[in-house]
Write an enzyme that holds these catalytic residues in place. Sequence first.
Site, PDB file in Angstrom:
ATOM      1  CD  GLU A 116     -14.181  -0.572 -19.253  1.00  0.00           C
ATOM      2  OE1 GLU A 116     -13.175  -0.212 -18.625  1.00  0.00           O
ATOM      3  OE2 GLU A 116     -14.346  -0.280 -20.453  1.00  0.00           O
TER       4      GLU A 116
ATOM      5  CB  ALA B 239     -14.582   0.494 -27.416  1.00  0.00           C
TER       6      ALA B 239
ATOM      7  CD  GLU C 113     -10.477  -3.378 -22.132  1.00  0.00           C
ATOM      8  OE1 GLU C 113     -10.166  -4.455 -21.567  1.00  0.00           O
ATOM      9  OE2 GLU C 113     -11.511  -2.748 -21.829  1.00  0.00           O
TER      10      GLU C 113
ATOM     11  N   GLY D 110     -15.243  -2.625 -23.057  1.00  0.00           N
ATOM     12  CA  GLY D 110     -16.302  -1.660 -22.760  1.00  0.00           C
ATOM     13  C   GLY D 110     -17.649  -2.338 -22.528  1.00  0.00           C
TER      14      GLY D 110
HETATM   15  N1  DAK Z   1     -14.839  -3.760 -32.433  1.00  0.00           N
HETATM   16  C1  DAK Z   1     -15.153  -3.814 -33.754  1.00  0.00           C
HETATM   17  N2  DAK Z   1     -15.566  -4.938 -34.377  1.00  0.00           N
HETATM   18  C2  DAK Z   1     -15.675  -6.053 -33.628  1.00  0.00           C
HETATM   19  C3  DAK Z   1     -15.377  -6.071 -32.246  1.00  0.00           C
HETATM   20  C4  DAK Z   1     -14.943  -4.854 -31.632  1.00  0.00           C
HETATM   21  N3  DAK Z   1     -14.689  -4.758 -30.331  1.00  0.00           N
HETATM   22  N4  DAK Z   1     -15.559  -7.329 -31.790  1.00  0.00           N
HETATM   23  C5  DAK Z   1     -15.993  -8.050 -32.845  1.00  0.00           C
HETATM   24  N5  DAK Z   1     -16.059  -7.291 -33.955  1.00  0.00           N
HETATM   25  C6  DAK Z   1     -16.460  -7.691 -35.319  1.00  0.00           C
HETATM   26  C7  DAK Z   1     -15.360  -8.525 -35.972  1.00  0.00           C
HETATM   27  O1  DAK Z   1     -14.383  -7.679 -36.539  1.00  0.00           O
HETATM   28  C8  DAK Z   1     -16.156  -9.272 -37.021  1.00  0.00           C
HETATM   29  O2  DAK Z   1     -16.419  -8.393 -38.091  1.00  0.00           O
HETATM   30  P1  DAK Z   1     -16.168  -8.863 -39.628  1.00  0.00           P
HETATM   31  O3  DAK Z   1     -14.767  -9.309 -39.690  1.00  0.00           O
HETATM   32  O4  DAK Z   1     -17.143  -9.986 -39.832  1.00  0.00           O
HETATM   33  O5  DAK Z   1     -16.461  -7.644 -40.426  1.00  0.00           O
HETATM   34  C9  DAK Z   1     -17.478  -9.546 -36.314  1.00  0.00           C
HETATM   35  O6  DAK Z   1     -17.555  -8.595 -35.247  1.00  0.00           O
HETATM   36  C10 DAK Z   1     -17.545 -10.952 -35.706  1.00  0.00           C
HETATM   37  O7  DAK Z   1     -16.401 -11.132 -34.903  1.00  0.00           O
HETATM   38  P2  DAK Z   1     -15.404 -12.369 -35.071  1.00  0.00           P
HETATM   39  O8  DAK Z   1     -15.390 -12.873 -36.460  1.00  0.00           O
HETATM   40  O9  DAK Z   1     -14.089 -11.953 -34.486  1.00  0.00           O
HETATM   41  O10 DAK Z   1     -16.124 -13.449 -34.145  1.00  0.00           O
HETATM   42  P3  DAK Z   1     -15.445 -14.610 -33.290  1.00  0.00           P
HETATM   43  O11 DAK Z   1     -16.578 -15.403 -32.755  1.00  0.00           O
HETATM   44  O12 DAK Z   1     -14.384 -15.303 -34.077  1.00  0.00           O
HETATM   45  O13 DAK Z   1     -14.713 -13.870 -32.086  1.00  0.00           O
HETATM   46  C11 DAK Z   1     -14.555 -12.298 -30.252  1.00  0.00           C
HETATM   47  C12 DAK Z   1     -15.491 -13.173 -31.145  1.00  0.00           C
HETATM   48  C13 DAK Z   1     -15.471 -11.464 -29.360  1.00  0.00           C
HETATM   49  C14 DAK Z   1     -13.703 -13.212 -29.372  1.00  0.00           C
HETATM   50  C15 DAK Z   1     -13.650 -11.411 -31.138  1.00  0.00           C
HETATM   51  O14 DAK Z   1     -14.487 -10.735 -32.082  1.00  0.00           O
HETATM   52  C16 DAK Z   1     -12.886 -10.381 -30.371  1.00  0.00           C
HETATM   53  O15 DAK Z   1     -11.873 -10.691 -29.740  1.00  0.00           O
HETATM   54  N6  DAK Z   1     -13.340  -9.117 -30.398  1.00  0.00           N
HETATM   55  C17 DAK Z   1     -12.655  -8.006 -29.795  1.00  0.00           C
HETATM   56  C18 DAK Z   1     -12.853  -8.007 -28.287  1.00  0.00           C
HETATM   57  C19 DAK Z   1     -12.066  -6.883 -27.633  1.00  0.00           C
HETATM   58  O16 DAK Z   1     -10.860  -6.784 -27.729  1.00  0.00           O
HETATM   59  N7  DAK Z   1     -12.791  -5.993 -26.948  1.00  0.00           N
HETATM   60  C20 DAK Z   1     -12.212  -4.859 -26.247  1.00  0.00           C
HETATM   61  C21 DAK Z   1     -12.154  -3.684 -27.168  1.00  0.00           C
HETATM   62  S1  DAK Z   1     -11.387  -2.255 -26.416  1.00  0.00           S
HETATM   63  C22 DAK Z   1     -13.567   4.315 -22.985  1.00  0.00           C
HETATM   64  C23 DAK Z   1     -14.695   3.552 -23.002  1.00  0.00           C
HETATM   65  C24 DAK Z   1     -14.621   2.224 -23.400  1.00  0.00           C
HETATM   66  C25 DAK Z   1     -13.423   1.690 -23.837  1.00  0.00           C
HETATM   67  C26 DAK Z   1     -12.315   2.453 -23.817  1.00  0.00           C
HETATM   68  C27 DAK Z   1     -12.380   3.767 -23.418  1.00  0.00           C
HETATM   69  N8  DAK Z   1     -13.615   5.645 -22.545  1.00  0.00           N
HETATM   70  C28 DAK Z   1     -14.783   6.154 -21.851  1.00  0.00           C
HETATM   71  C29 DAK Z   1     -12.502   6.490 -22.718  1.00  0.00           C
HETATM   72  C30 DAK Z   1     -13.414   0.309 -24.254  1.00  0.00           C
HETATM   73  C31 DAK Z   1     -12.411  -0.278 -24.940  1.00  0.00           C
HETATM   74  C32 DAK Z   1     -12.622  -1.621 -25.467  1.00  0.00           C
HETATM   75  O17 DAK Z   1     -13.630  -2.230 -25.261  1.00  0.00           O
END
Ligand code: DAK
Length: 259
Positions: free
Chosen positions: A113, A67, A133, A110
């Site tokens: 998921e 997400a 998460e 997500g």
């Molecule tokens: N959200 C927003 N931006 C993201 C992102 C994300 N999840 N993942 C990556 N980006 C953006 C980064 O901020 C960066 O943007 P800039 O800084 O260049 O503006 C760009 O994508 C490239 O990312 P990185 O520079 O970080 O690239 P790396 O290769 O260094 O790292 C990475 C890649 C995938 C390991 C890292 O970006 C990362 O850890 N990303 C976050 C992963 C994460 O935590 N995902 C889970 C998010 S929570 C629901 C439905 C769904 C959900 C919840 C509720 N309901 C139905 C209620 C889901 C929740 C989630 O998924």
Amino acid sequence: MNFQYILVEPRYEQHIALIRLNRPKELNALCLELMAEVRDALKTLDADEEVRAIILTGNERAFAAGADIKQMAGKTAIDMLLIDQFTTWDTIKKIKKPIIAAVSGFALGGGNELVMHCDMVVASETAMFGQPEIKIGVMPGAGGTQRLTRVVGKVNAMEMVLTGKFITAERAYELGLVNKVVPVELYLEEAVKLARDVAQQSPLAIRLAKEAVLKAYDSPLSEGLEFERKNFYLLFATEDQKEGMAAFVEKRAPIFQGK
Ligand code: DAK
């Protein structure tokens, strides 16, 4: 179908449609608008009689990194409640046509998921799956604790959900999360091959069989078996059943019309 965050090809091939998540700079982070577009595209393709299988993919670097954290960061619990993303995810869950995920790079949170909402998964060797998460102070919210546990078992789900560590495509294959792992240059092609194998079957049999397999997720065995039996009988009311069995007897390939 014109969208901002996804590309849709309803006639990617005969009977096969393709949806590509298309926010590459953000690693296909699933902002609310993107998810609404995926929902709308899937609904349209589900109603399109020409389409018999749908491929959902991203790009080489990311299927989807979860997400959109930037969009979620400032939200309150009430904001989240009122946004009610579940309506969107529930619609995706109810799509009747088979959906095949073609995954390369990150499938996180997500993103993973969403992969688990698909019916089959082809992964590139570079794919990474995870529920990270926990690292941002929350937990999975779109079925990650439930679907993942059913697929990979308690201890593996616990490890992924409680540590947030990613697993490789090979490990995802060992755990039953994906059907197949192939070199990165082949993942979409292999997903298309799988879609072709599905698309040449009777669409009615495919629909009722998908429904029955999904029933196994959330019902006791006796209820699932009862459900299966009714769908099985129902298929004897179709022309495709007559055609399929006649073709077998006549030693020729069947031509299914979806009737
Ligand atoms: N959200 C927003 N931006 C993201 C992102 C994300 N999840 N993942 C990556 N980006 C953006 C980064 O901020 C960066 O943007 P800039 O800084 O260049 O503006 C760009 O994508 C490239 O990312 P990185 O520079 O970080 O690239 P790396 O290769 O260094 O790292 C990475 C890649 C995938 C390991 C890292 O970006 C990362 O850890 N990303 C976050 C992963 C994460 O935590 N995902 C889970 C998010 S929570 C629901 C439905 C769904 C959900 C919840 C509720 N309901 C139905 C209620 C889901 C929740 C989630 O998924």
